[in-house]
Design a protein around this motif. Sequence first.
Motif, PDB file in Angstrom:
ATOM      1  N   THR A   1      45.998  82.741  58.900  1.00 16.82           N
ATOM      2  CA  THR A   1      45.263  83.453  58.600  1.00 16.82           C
ATOM      3  C   THR A   1      44.506  83.367  57.293  1.00 16.82           C
ATOM      4  N   LEU A   2      43.244  83.943  57.527  1.00 15.75           N
ATOM      5  CA  LEU A   2      42.439  84.218  56.543  1.00 15.75           C
ATOM      6  C   LEU A   2      41.587  85.826  56.257  1.00 15.75           C
ATOM      7  N   LEU A   3      42.510  86.126  55.194  1.00  9.19           N
ATOM      8  CA  LEU A   3      42.539  87.796  54.576  1.00  9.19           C
ATOM      9  C   LEU A   3      41.147  87.576  53.322  1.00  9.19           C
ATOM     10  N   PHE A   4      40.207  88.911  53.991  1.00  7.04           N
ATOM     11  CA  PHE A   4      39.194  88.769  53.313  1.00  7.04           C
ATOM     12  C   PHE A   4      38.841  90.169  52.519  1.00  7.04           C
ATOM     13  N   PHE A   5      38.314  89.974  50.701  1.00  5.74           N
ATOM     14  CA  PHE A   5      38.609  91.286  50.304  1.00  5.74           C
ATOM     15  C   PHE A   5      37.375  91.722  49.819  1.00  5.74           C
ATOM     16  N   ALA A   6      36.510  92.789  49.166  1.00  6.13           N
ATOM     17  CA  ALA A   6      35.735  93.714  48.926  1.00  6.13           C
ATOM     18  C   ALA A   6      34.561  92.797  49.590  1.00  6.13           C
ATOM     19  N   GLY A   7      33.123  92.176  48.321  1.00  2.62           N
ATOM     20  CA  GLY A   7      32.049  91.375  49.006  1.00  2.62           C
ATOM     21  C   GLY A   7      32.462  90.319  50.217  1.00  2.62           C
ATOM     22  N   VAL A   8      32.941  89.726  50.049  1.00  2.00           N
ATOM     23  CA  VAL A   8      33.159  88.768  50.372  1.00  2.00           C
ATOM     24  C   VAL A   8      33.966  89.282  52.327  1.00  2.00           C
ATOM     25  N   LYS A   9      34.807  90.422  52.069  1.00  2.00           N
ATOM     26  CA  LYS A   9      34.616  90.930  53.790  1.00  2.00           C
ATOM     27  C   LYS A   9      33.872  91.438  54.136  1.00  2.00           C
ATOM     28  N   GLU A  10      32.674  92.049  53.348  1.00  5.31           N
ATOM     29  CA  GLU A  10      31.729  92.413  54.113  1.00  5.31           C
ATOM     30  C   GLU A  10      30.790  91.728  54.184  1.00  5.31           C
ATOM     31  N   THR A  11      30.264  90.548  53.601  1.00  5.62           N
ATOM     32  CA  THR A  11      29.482  89.534  54.215  1.00  5.62           C
ATOM     33  C   THR A  11      30.561  88.425  55.395  1.00  5.62           C
ATOM     34  N   ILE A  12      31.506  88.822  55.632  1.00  7.13           N
ATOM     35  CA  ILE A  12      32.378  87.983  57.009  1.00  7.13           C
ATOM     36  C   ILE A  12      31.920  88.752  57.987  1.00  7.13           C
ATOM     37  N   GLY A  13      31.717  90.183  57.736  1.00  7.45           N
ATOM     38  CA  GLY A  13      32.083  91.478  58.354  1.00  7.45           C
ATOM     39  C   GLY A  13      33.328  91.914  58.893  1.00  7.45           C
ATOM     40  N   SER A  14      34.407  90.737  58.139  1.00  9.55           N
ATOM     41  CA  SER A  14      35.960  91.271  59.163  1.00  9.55           C
ATOM     42  C   SER A  14      36.639  91.320  58.411  1.00  9.55           C
ATOM     43  N   GLU A  15      37.998  91.641  58.387  1.00 10.21           N
ATOM     44  CA  GLU A  15      39.083  91.841  56.669  1.00 10.21           C
ATOM     45  C   GLU A  15      40.096  90.496  57.387  1.00 10.21           C
ATOM     46  N   THR A  16      39.784  89.934  58.177  1.00 11.06           N
ATOM     47  CA  THR A  16      41.098  88.551  58.950  1.00 11.06           C
ATOM     48  C   THR A  16      40.284  87.729  59.916  1.00 11.06           C
ATOM     49  N   LEU A  17      40.457  86.667  59.719  1.00 11.15           N
ATOM     50  CA  LEU A  17      39.505  85.855  60.391  1.00 11.15           C
ATOM     51  C   LEU A  17      40.950  84.751  60.842  1.00 11.15           C
TER      52      LEU A  17
END
Length: 77
Positions: free
Chosen positions: A3-19
């Motif tokens: 499970t990959l978790l993303f925050f702030a700008g990374v989350k915005e670029t990926i378009g999701s909190e998790t992958l």
Amino acid sequence: MITLLFFAGVKETIGSETLKLEGEQQTIAEIKEHLQHTYPTLSLQGVMVAINEEFAMDEDIVKENDRVAFIPPVSGG
């Protein structure tokens, strides 16, 4: 599954909190390479990475059922 978790700008670029990533164990560097290939506008410069809530380096191994967090630098005032 990893499970990959993303925050702030990374989350915005990926378009999701998790992958979710399928596959065998891999290094943080390999995961970063996969993300940058998949999301060409993604910048991981200065982003800290943690495996299961412990800060990690690019050469650290991620295994099945691990949670990997990508934490960009924080600014504020």
